[in-house]
Design a protein around this motif. Structure first.
Motif, PDB file in Angstrom:
ATOM      1  N   PRO A   6      93.992  12.941 146.388  1.00 14.94           N
ATOM      2  CA  PRO A   6      93.782  13.667 147.651  1.00 14.94           C
ATOM      3  C   PRO A   6      92.486  14.478 147.593  1.00 14.94           C
ATOM      4  CG  PRO A   6      95.507  14.704 146.369  1.00 14.94           C
ATOM      5  CD  PRO A   6      95.130  13.436 145.649  1.00 14.94           C
ATOM      6  N   PRO A   7      91.873  14.708 148.724  1.00 17.03           N
ATOM      7  CA  PRO A   7      90.622  15.481 148.742  1.00 17.03           C
ATOM      8  C   PRO A   7      90.877  16.937 148.386  1.00 17.03           C
ATOM      9  CG  PRO A   7      91.396  15.081 150.972  1.00 17.03           C
ATOM     10  CD  PRO A   7      92.290  14.289 150.063  1.00 17.03           C
ATOM     11  N   ILE A   8      89.888  17.564 147.751  1.00 20.46           N
ATOM     12  CA  ILE A   8      90.019  18.975 147.409  1.00 20.46           C
ATOM     13  C   ILE A   8      89.019  19.839 148.166  1.00 20.46           C
ATOM     14  CG2 ILE A   8      91.029  18.597 145.133  1.00 20.46           C
ATOM     15  CD1 ILE A   8      88.220  19.142 143.977  1.00 20.46           C
ATOM     16  N   GLU A   9      87.980  19.221 148.724  1.00 21.02           N
ATOM     17  CA  GLU A   9      86.967  19.996 149.430  1.00 21.02           C
ATOM     18  C   GLU A   9      86.220  19.087 150.407  1.00 21.02           C
ATOM     19  OE1 GLU A   9      84.698  23.706 147.745  1.00 21.02           O
ATOM     20  OE2 GLU A   9      83.721  21.880 147.063  1.00 21.02           O
ATOM     21  N   VAL A  10      85.810  19.669 151.536  1.00 15.34           N
ATOM     22  CA  VAL A  10      85.045  18.936 152.549  1.00 15.34           C
ATOM     23  C   VAL A  10      83.614  19.453 152.514  1.00 15.34           C
ATOM     24  CG1 VAL A  10      84.797  18.448 155.014  1.00 15.34           C
ATOM     25  CG2 VAL A  10      87.073  18.612 154.018  1.00 15.34           C
ATOM     26  N   HIS A  11      82.652  18.518 152.535  1.00 17.74           N
ATOM     27  CA  HIS A  11      81.225  18.845 152.511  1.00 17.74           C
ATOM     28  C   HIS A  11      80.533  18.186 153.701  1.00 17.74           C
ATOM     29  CE1 HIS A  11      81.153  20.315 148.315  1.00 17.74           C
ATOM     30  NE2 HIS A  11      82.130  19.448 148.143  1.00 17.74           N
ATOM     31  N   VAL A  12      79.363  18.707 154.055  1.00 15.61           N
ATOM     32  CA  VAL A  12      78.475  18.038 154.994  1.00 15.61           C
ATOM     33  C   VAL A  12      77.776  16.943 154.192  1.00 15.61           C
ATOM     34  CG1 VAL A  12      76.419  18.359 156.415  1.00 15.61           C
ATOM     35  CG2 VAL A  12      78.182  20.104 156.379  1.00 15.61           C
ATOM     36  N   GLY A  13      77.396  15.861 154.849  1.00 14.80           N
ATOM     37  CA  GLY A  13      76.857  14.689 154.166  1.00 14.80           C
ATOM     38  C   GLY A  13      75.762  14.911 153.142  1.00 14.80           C
ATOM     39  N   ASP A  14      74.845  15.826 153.382  1.00 13.18           N
ATOM     40  CA  ASP A  14      73.725  16.001 152.460  1.00 13.18           C
ATOM     41  C   ASP A  14      73.879  17.220 151.540  1.00 13.18           C
ATOM     42  OD1 ASP A  14      73.468  17.916 154.413  1.00 13.18           O
ATOM     43  OD2 ASP A  14      71.333  17.576 154.755  1.00 13.18           O
ATOM     44  N   CYS A  15      75.094  17.689 151.370  1.00 12.39           N
ATOM     45  CA  CYS A  15      75.337  18.888 150.555  1.00 12.39           C
ATOM     46  C   CYS A  15      75.032  18.615 149.080  1.00 12.39           C
ATOM     47  CB  CYS A  15      76.785  19.352 150.702  1.00 12.39           C
ATOM     48  SG  CYS A  15      77.165  20.825 149.710  1.00 12.39           S
ATOM     49  N   TYR A  16      74.246  19.505 148.478  1.00 11.05           N
ATOM     50  CA  TYR A  16      73.900  19.353 147.063  1.00 11.05           C
ATOM     51  C   TYR A  16      75.084  19.652 146.144  1.00 11.05           C
ATOM     52  CZ  TYR A  16      73.764  24.421 146.609  1.00 11.05           C
ATOM     53  OH  TYR A  16      74.110  25.747 146.591  1.00 11.05           O
ATOM     54  N   ARG A  22      83.022  10.953 145.938  1.00 14.01           N
ATOM     55  CA  ARG A  22      83.061  11.331 147.347  1.00 14.01           C
ATOM     56  C   ARG A  22      83.062  10.091 148.209  1.00 14.01           C
ATOM     57  NH1 ARG A  22      77.237  13.646 146.538  1.00 14.01           N
ATOM     58  NH2 ARG A  22      76.102  11.703 146.505  1.00 14.01           N
ATOM     59  N   ARG A  23      83.508  10.277 149.437  1.00 16.18           N
ATOM     60  CA  ARG A  23      83.437   9.188 150.406  1.00 16.18           C
ATOM     61  C   ARG A  23      83.231   9.807 151.781  1.00 16.18           C
ATOM     62  NH1 ARG A  23      88.006   8.350 153.622  1.00 16.18           N
ATOM     63  NH2 ARG A  23      89.861   9.401 152.844  1.00 16.18           N
ATOM     64  N   PRO A  24      82.437   9.148 152.592  1.00 17.10           N
ATOM     65  CA  PRO A  24      82.229   9.670 153.943  1.00 17.10           C
ATOM     66  C   PRO A  24      83.492   9.504 154.778  1.00 17.10           C
ATOM     67  CG  PRO A  24      81.044   7.601 153.639  1.00 17.10           C
ATOM     68  CD  PRO A  24      81.664   7.953 152.323  1.00 17.10           C
ATOM     69  N   VAL A  25      83.736  10.462 155.655  1.00 16.97           N
ATOM     70  CA  VAL A  25      84.868  10.389 156.572  1.00 16.97           C
ATOM     71  C   VAL A  25      84.358  10.678 157.982  1.00 16.97           C
ATOM     72  CG1 VAL A  25      86.611  11.020 154.862  1.00 16.97           C
ATOM     73  CG2 VAL A  25      85.545  12.800 156.224  1.00 16.97           C
ATOM     74  N   PRO A  26      85.019  10.121 158.977  1.00 16.47           N
ATOM     75  CA  PRO A  26      84.632  10.424 160.356  1.00 16.47           C
ATOM     76  C   PRO A  26      84.860  11.899 160.678  1.00 16.47           C
ATOM     77  CG  PRO A  26      86.128   8.540 160.270  1.00 16.47           C
ATOM     78  CD  PRO A  26      86.086   9.136 158.904  1.00 16.47           C
ATOM     79  N   ARG A  27      84.175  12.379 161.675  1.00 23.56           N
ATOM     80  CA  ARG A  27      84.262  13.768 162.119  1.00 23.56           C
ATOM     81  C   ARG A  27      85.702  14.197 162.379  1.00 23.56           C
ATOM     82  NH1 ARG A  27      80.733  17.165 163.669  1.00 23.56           N
ATOM     83  NH2 ARG A  27      79.006  16.837 164.993  1.00 23.56           N
TER      84      ARG A  27
END
Length: 54
Positions: A6-16, A22-27
């Motif tokens: 399960p995911p533990i944190e949400v990031h914006v696509g270009d977050c350092y 990681r995997r991209p997810v829809p808005r």
């Protein structure tokens, strides 16, 4: 999100600060994850960008 975990944190696509797993997810999915209690990154602040504020 690695290996079906399960995911533990949400990031914006270009977050350092995003890790290697990681995997991209829809808005809409990012909104759902944030409102269900998954942490928002304190560096890129995806909750603010999606207008999900406490």
């Amino acid at each position: 999100m690695g290996n079906g975990r399960p995911p533990i944190e949400v990031h914006v696509g270009d977050c350092y600060a995003a890790g290697k797993r990681r995997r991209p997810v829809p808005r809409d999915e990012a909104r759902r994850l944030l409102t269900s209690g998954v942490r928002a990154c304190t560096h890129c602040k995806p909750d603010a960008q999606l207008r999900i504020l406490d």
